[in-house]
Design a protein around this motif. Structure first.
Motif, PDB file in Angstrom:
ATOM      1  N   ASN A 100       0.847  -1.191   0.000  1.00  5.86           N
ATOM      2  CA  ASN A 100       0.000   0.000   0.000  1.00  5.86           C
ATOM      3  C   ASN A 100       0.879   1.236   0.000  1.00  5.86           C
ATOM      4  N   VAL A 101       0.497   2.218  -0.790  1.00  8.34           N
ATOM      5  CA  VAL A 101       1.164   3.515  -0.736  1.00  8.34           C
ATOM      6  C   VAL A 101       0.081   4.569  -0.549  1.00  8.34           C
ATOM      7  N   GLY A 102       0.421   5.628   0.164  1.00  3.37           N
ATOM      8  CA  GLY A 102      -0.568   6.670   0.394  1.00  3.37           C
ATOM      9  C   GLY A 102       0.089   7.998   0.681  1.00  3.37           C
ATOM     10  N   VAL A 103      -0.694   9.059   0.517  1.00  2.00           N
ATOM     11  CA  VAL A 103      -0.215  10.408   0.799  1.00  2.00           C
ATOM     12  C   VAL A 103      -1.228  11.049   1.734  1.00  2.00           C
ATOM     13  N   SER A 104      -0.746  11.745   2.770  1.00  2.00           N
ATOM     14  CA  SER A 104      -1.651  12.403   3.708  1.00  2.00           C
ATOM     15  C   SER A 104      -2.436  13.506   2.993  1.00  2.00           C
ATOM     16  N   GLU A 105      -3.552  13.917   3.599  1.00  2.00           N
ATOM     17  CA  GLU A 105      -4.417  14.926   2.965  1.00  2.00           C
ATOM     18  C   GLU A 105      -3.682  16.200   2.603  1.00  2.00           C
ATOM     19  N   ASP A 106      -2.752  16.613   3.481  1.00  2.00           N
ATOM     20  CA  ASP A 106      -2.025  17.861   3.204  1.00  2.00           C
ATOM     21  C   ASP A 106      -0.769  17.630   2.351  1.00  2.00           C
ATOM     22  N   ASN A 107      -0.604  16.394   1.856  1.00  2.00           N
ATOM     23  CA  ASN A 107       0.558  16.024   1.038  1.00  2.00           C
ATOM     24  C   ASN A 107       1.879  16.104   1.795  1.00  2.00           C
ATOM     25  N   GLY A 108       1.828  16.193   3.125  1.00  2.00           N
ATOM     26  CA  GLY A 108       3.054  16.328   3.904  1.00  2.00           C
ATOM     27  C   GLY A 108       3.766  15.009   4.164  1.00  2.00           C
ATOM     28  N   LEU A 109       3.004  13.912   4.179  1.00  2.00           N
ATOM     29  CA  LEU A 109       3.589  12.599   4.462  1.00  2.00           C
ATOM     30  C   LEU A 109       3.233  11.600   3.382  1.00  2.00           C
ATOM     31  N   PHE A 110       4.181  10.736   3.094  1.00  2.00           N
ATOM     32  CA  PHE A 110       4.015   9.657   2.124  1.00  2.00           C
ATOM     33  C   PHE A 110       4.270   8.360   2.877  1.00  2.00           C
ATOM     34  N   SER A 111       3.379   7.396   2.742  1.00  2.00           N
ATOM     35  CA  SER A 111       3.588   6.130   3.445  1.00  2.00           C
ATOM     36  C   SER A 111       3.632   4.967   2.466  1.00  2.00           C
ATOM     37  N   CYS A 112       4.378   3.963   2.875  1.00  2.00           N
ATOM     38  CA  CYS A 112       4.543   2.768   2.056  1.00  2.00           C
ATOM     39  C   CYS A 112       4.594   1.569   3.004  1.00  2.00           C
ATOM     40  N   SER A 113       3.731   0.584   2.781  1.00  2.00           N
ATOM     41  CA  SER A 113       3.709  -0.620   3.608  1.00  2.00           C
ATOM     42  C   SER A 113       3.720  -1.853   2.709  1.00  2.00           C
ATOM     43  N   ILE A 114       4.520  -2.832   3.109  1.00  2.00           N
ATOM     44  CA  ILE A 114       4.601  -4.106   2.398  1.00  2.00           C
ATOM     45  C   ILE A 114       4.411  -5.173   3.465  1.00  2.00           C
ATOM     46  N   TRP A 115       3.465  -6.074   3.278  1.00  2.00           N
ATOM     47  CA  TRP A 115       3.254  -7.081   4.321  1.00  2.00           C
ATOM     48  C   TRP A 115       2.517  -8.303   3.806  1.00  2.00           C
ATOM     49  N   ARG A 116       2.555  -9.349   4.620  1.00  2.00           N
ATOM     50  CA  ARG A 116       1.823 -10.577   4.343  1.00  2.00           C
ATOM     51  C   ARG A 116       0.606 -10.595   5.254  1.00  2.00           C
ATOM     52  N   PRO A 117      -0.608 -10.438   4.696  1.00  2.00           N
ATOM     53  CA  PRO A 117      -1.822 -10.354   5.516  1.00  2.00           C
ATOM     54  C   PRO A 117      -2.052 -11.587   6.400  1.00  2.00           C
ATOM     55  N   GLN A 118      -1.536 -12.737   5.997  1.00  2.00           N
ATOM     56  CA  GLN A 118      -1.713 -13.953   6.786  1.00  2.00           C
ATOM     57  C   GLN A 118      -0.794 -14.001   8.006  1.00  2.00           C
ATOM     58  N   GLY A 119      -0.012 -12.955   8.234  1.00  2.00           N
ATOM     59  CA  GLY A 119       0.866 -12.925   9.408  1.00  2.00           C
ATOM     60  C   GLY A 119       2.290 -13.267   9.062  1.00  2.00           C
ATOM     61  N   LYS A 120       2.738 -14.425   9.512  1.00  2.00           N
ATOM     62  CA  LYS A 120       4.136 -14.799   9.332  1.00  2.00           C
ATOM     63  C   LYS A 120       4.411 -15.305   7.925  1.00  2.00           C
ATOM     64  N   SER A 121       5.517 -14.853   7.368  1.00  2.00           N
ATOM     65  CA  SER A 121       5.965 -15.359   6.074  1.00  2.00           C
ATOM     66  C   SER A 121       6.911 -16.534   6.302  1.00  2.00           C
ATOM     67  N   TYR A 122       6.834 -17.509   5.424  1.00  2.00           N
ATOM     68  CA  TYR A 122       7.735 -18.657   5.523  1.00  2.00           C
ATOM     69  C   TYR A 122       8.854 -18.586   4.490  1.00  2.00           C
ATOM     70  N   LEU A 123       8.966 -17.431   3.846  1.00  2.00           N
ATOM     71  CA  LEU A 123      10.075 -17.219   2.925  1.00  2.00           C
ATOM     72  C   LEU A 123      11.362 -17.030   3.728  1.00  2.00           C
ATOM     73  N   PHE A 124      12.453 -17.485   3.158  1.00  2.00           N
ATOM     74  CA  PHE A 124      13.784 -17.301   3.749  1.00  2.00           C
ATOM     75  C   PHE A 124      14.403 -16.136   2.980  1.00  2.00           C
ATOM     76  N   PHE A 125      14.308 -14.942   3.570  1.00  2.00           N
ATOM     77  CA  PHE A 125      14.809 -13.738   2.890  1.00  2.00           C
ATOM     78  C   PHE A 125      16.324 -13.642   3.059  1.00  2.00           C
ATOM     79  N   THR A 126      17.043 -13.578   1.960  1.00  4.74           N
ATOM     80  CA  THR A 126      18.488 -13.380   2.057  1.00  4.74           C
ATOM     81  C   THR A 126      18.815 -11.889   2.043  1.00  4.74           C
ATOM     82  N   GLN A 127      17.935 -11.080   1.418  1.00  5.43           N
ATOM     83  CA  GLN A 127      18.129  -9.634   1.424  1.00  5.43           C
ATOM     84  C   GLN A 127      16.830  -8.925   1.079  1.00  5.43           C
TER      85      GLN A 127
END
Length: 115
Positions: A22-49
Motif C-alpha cells: 500500500n502507498v498513500g499520501v496524507s491529505e495535506d501532502n506532507g507525508l508519504f507512506s509505504c507498507s509491504i506485508w503478508r496479511p496472513q501474518g508470518k511469512s515462511y520465505l527465507f529472505f536473504t536480502q
C-alpha cells in the motif's frame, strides 16, 4: 504523484504466499507512506536480502517486522541491528539479518515549498 516506493528482495522457499503493498499520501501532502506485508501474518520465505526505497520524500520513520499481526497476535519487530534506515531506504544489514521478514512500514516526509 511525485512519490514512489520500490521493494526489491531475494528469498527462497514459500509457495503461493500472498503479499500486499500500500502507498498513500496524507491529505495535506506532507507525508508519504509505504507498507509491504503478508496479511496472513508470518511469512515462511527465507529472505536473504531486502530493500525498500522511496523517491520524492525522506524517511521519517520505518520499522521492519519478522511477523505481522494476525488475529490476537501482535507485530513482532526485527531487532534494530538487523536492518538499517537511511534518508531514502530501509534494508537488511549483512551478517545481522536473521532472514525473517513479514512486514515493512515506511513513513516519509515530502519536500515543502518554502514561501
Amino acid at each position: 504523484g511525485d512519490y514512489s516506493c520500490t521493494f526489491t528482495y531475494s528469498a527462497q522457499g514459500g509457495t503461493n504466499e500472498q503479499w500486499q503493498m500500500n502507498v498513500g499520501v496524507s491529505e495535506d501532502n506532507g507525508l508519504f507512506s509505504c507498507s509491504i506485508w503478508r496479511p496472513q501474518g508470518k511469512s515462511y520465505l527465507f529472505f536473504t536480502q531486502f530493500k525498500a526505497e522511496v523517491k520524492g520524500a525522506k524517511i521519517e520513520y520505518a520499522m521492519a517486522y519478522s511477523q505481522a499481526a494476525v488475529g490476537a497476535q501482535n507485530d513482532i519487530p526485527l531487532k534494530q541491528e538487523e536492518f538499517e534506515i537511511t534518508e531514502t531506504t530501509v534494508s537488511h544489514r549483512e551478517g545481522k539479518f536473521r532472514f525473517e521478514l513479514s512486514k515493512l512500514m515506511i513513513v516519509a516526509k515530502t519536500p515543502r515549498d518554502e514561501l
